[in-house]
Every structure is written in structure tokens, then in C-alpha cells.
Motif scaffolding. Sequence first.
Motif, PDB file in Angstrom:
ATOM      1  N   LEU A 143     -39.843 -35.922  24.354  1.00 42.05           N
ATOM      2  CA  LEU A 143     -40.967 -36.612  24.967  1.00 42.05           C
ATOM      3  C   LEU A 143     -41.613 -37.512  23.918  1.00 42.05           C
ATOM      4  CD1 LEU A 143     -42.681 -33.771  27.016  1.00 42.05           C
ATOM      5  CD2 LEU A 143     -41.558 -35.810  27.938  1.00 42.05           C
ATOM      6  N   PHE A 144     -42.086 -38.671  24.338  1.00 39.39           N
ATOM      7  CA  PHE A 144     -42.741 -39.605  23.434  1.00 39.39           C
ATOM      8  C   PHE A 144     -43.858 -38.903  22.670  1.00 39.39           C
ATOM      9  CE2 PHE A 144     -46.056 -42.792  22.612  1.00 39.39           C
ATOM     10  CZ  PHE A 144     -45.338 -43.731  21.896  1.00 39.39           C
ATOM     11  N   SER A 145     -44.669 -38.109  23.352  1.00 38.40           N
ATOM     12  CA  SER A 145     -45.798 -37.415  22.704  1.00 38.40           C
ATOM     13  C   SER A 145     -45.319 -36.399  21.667  1.00 38.40           C
ATOM     14  CB  SER A 145     -46.682 -36.732  23.746  1.00 38.40           C
ATOM     15  OG  SER A 145     -45.935 -35.801  24.501  1.00 38.40           O
ATOM     16  N   GLU A 146     -44.214 -35.724  21.945  1.00 35.68           N
ATOM     17  CA  GLU A 146     -43.657 -34.781  20.965  1.00 35.68           C
ATOM     18  C   GLU A 146     -43.128 -35.524  19.742  1.00 35.68           C
ATOM     19  OE1 GLU A 146     -41.957 -31.376  24.057  1.00 35.68           O
ATOM     20  OE2 GLU A 146     -40.605 -32.916  23.299  1.00 35.68           O
ATOM     21  N   TYR A 163     -44.054 -38.560  18.424  1.00 38.26           N
ATOM     22  CA  TYR A 163     -45.050 -39.088  17.481  1.00 38.26           C
ATOM     23  C   TYR A 163     -45.781 -37.965  16.765  1.00 38.26           C
ATOM     24  CZ  TYR A 163     -49.075 -38.833  20.776  1.00 38.26           C
ATOM     25  OH  TYR A 163     -50.051 -38.420  21.639  1.00 38.26           O
ATOM     26  N   THR A 164     -45.952 -36.831  17.434  1.00 36.72           N
ATOM     27  CA  THR A 164     -46.572 -35.681  16.762  1.00 36.72           C
ATOM     28  C   THR A 164     -45.644 -35.147  15.669  1.00 36.72           C
ATOM     29  OG1 THR A 164     -47.807 -35.102  18.749  1.00 36.72           O
ATOM     30  CG2 THR A 164     -47.512 -33.365  17.107  1.00 36.72           C
ATOM     31  N   SER A 185     -48.791 -42.738  14.445  1.00 39.76           N
ATOM     32  CA  SER A 185     -49.621 -43.051  15.607  1.00 39.76           C
ATOM     33  C   SER A 185     -48.741 -43.445  16.798  1.00 39.76           C
ATOM     34  CB  SER A 185     -50.581 -44.202  15.280  1.00 39.76           C
ATOM     35  OG  SER A 185     -49.862 -45.422  15.145  1.00 39.76           O
ATOM     36  N   ARG A 186     -49.320 -43.349  17.967  1.00 40.51           N
ATOM     37  CA  ARG A 186     -48.620 -43.781  19.193  1.00 40.51           C
ATOM     38  C   ARG A 186     -48.223 -45.247  19.083  1.00 40.51           C
ATOM     39  NH1 ARG A 186     -49.429 -40.676  23.916  1.00 40.51           N
ATOM     40  NH2 ARG A 186     -49.140 -42.563  25.140  1.00 40.51           N
ATOM     41  N   ASP A 231     -44.503 -46.717  19.121  1.00 36.51           N
ATOM     42  CA  ASP A 231     -44.146 -47.625  20.209  1.00 36.51           C
ATOM     43  C   ASP A 231     -43.497 -48.887  19.654  1.00 36.51           C
ATOM     44  OD1 ASP A 231     -44.187 -48.308  23.084  1.00 36.51           O
ATOM     45  OD2 ASP A 231     -45.543 -49.904  22.409  1.00 36.51           O
ATOM     46  N   LYS A 279     -44.738 -39.271  31.969  1.00 40.85           N
ATOM     47  CA  LYS A 279     -44.168 -38.955  30.660  1.00 40.85           C
ATOM     48  C   LYS A 279     -42.860 -39.710  30.464  1.00 40.85           C
ATOM     49  CE  LYS A 279     -46.059 -34.268  30.590  1.00 40.85           C
ATOM     50  NZ  LYS A 279     -45.692 -32.835  30.566  1.00 40.85           N
TER      51      LYS A 279
END
Length: 164
Positions: free
Chosen positions: A69-72, A74-75, A80-81, A85, A108
Motif C-alpha cells: 500500500l502507498f501508505s505502508e 512511505y512509512t 513524505s507522501r 509520489d 487505497k
Amino acid sequence: MPSATRTGTKTSREQPAGNSARDHLNNKLFFRLFQAANIYETQAVRVLNFSAVTGATLGALYRDPNGMLFSELYTYLGVSRQNLDAVLKGLEKKGLVERVEAEDDRRKRMVSLTPAGIEAWRDLHERSLEFFRQGTNGVSAAEITGCFETLSRIARGLRAIEPD
């Protein structure tokens, strides 16, 4: 940072309140981290033709054939997002990654390597290993292990800092 003041013809440096040997060491440590990160980035682009964050992104995605997942992502990378990106847009233009809607939630995005991305990572990984060997030439395995463990603890400490 210390401020310089002029007294007559002699320059003195005023030390902030609470300055100690530990503060001096911390300052030197974080400067060296900053310096090493910048040298690493410059050399990675010059020698490997990939930025450090681009290489780390490809490597992170290679770990999971189903993508992340994109959120996973970058974490995991600690970026940063917006930075991620921009990196992904460049990799998409090269045909190395793709973003698709997650099956369970259309809001998502899953990010995964394309077949060309897998090949690019394998090539980059091989070249990176030699790059890292050269970068750590003269540093023992024990020193590398100690450094890795120390940097991990520093990263945890930095993540725990809350703004005032």
C-alpha cells in the motif's frame, strides 16, 4: 548554533545555556549523518544512476511480490507522501512500477514492480552491493553492526520526538 560576538579585535563564541560535552558530540554526530547522507545521495546518482530514495523504493517493493500500500511504503521508507509520489511518478514513466486500486478499498493504492522494475532492481542491487563494499572498505563487520544498531536506536528516538 553558537553565535559569534566581537569584543574589540578578538572574536569570542557565546555558548548556549546548558552546553556540554554531550551536546557537542550530538552536534557532531548529526552533522556527520547529514554529511554522509548527502555524499551517499550524490555518489549513488553519479555511480549507480539512481537516487538513494529511488533505489530504496525499488528494493522495498521487491521484497513483496504483491506490492505494498502507498501508505505502508512511505512509512517504511521514512519519506513524505509528496516525496514518494514524485519518485513513483518517475518510476511509472520508466515503466518500472504501477499503482492500482486496492481490492478492499478503492481509495487505497497498491504499488508494485512491473517485470521491467524487477529486472531494474536486480541490476541495481548487484551494482549497489559493490558500491556498498567500496563505501565500507576498511570498516569491520562488527563496526557496521554496531553502527546499524546505533542508527536504529537514533531513528526510534527521532520518531518519538513530539513538537512543543
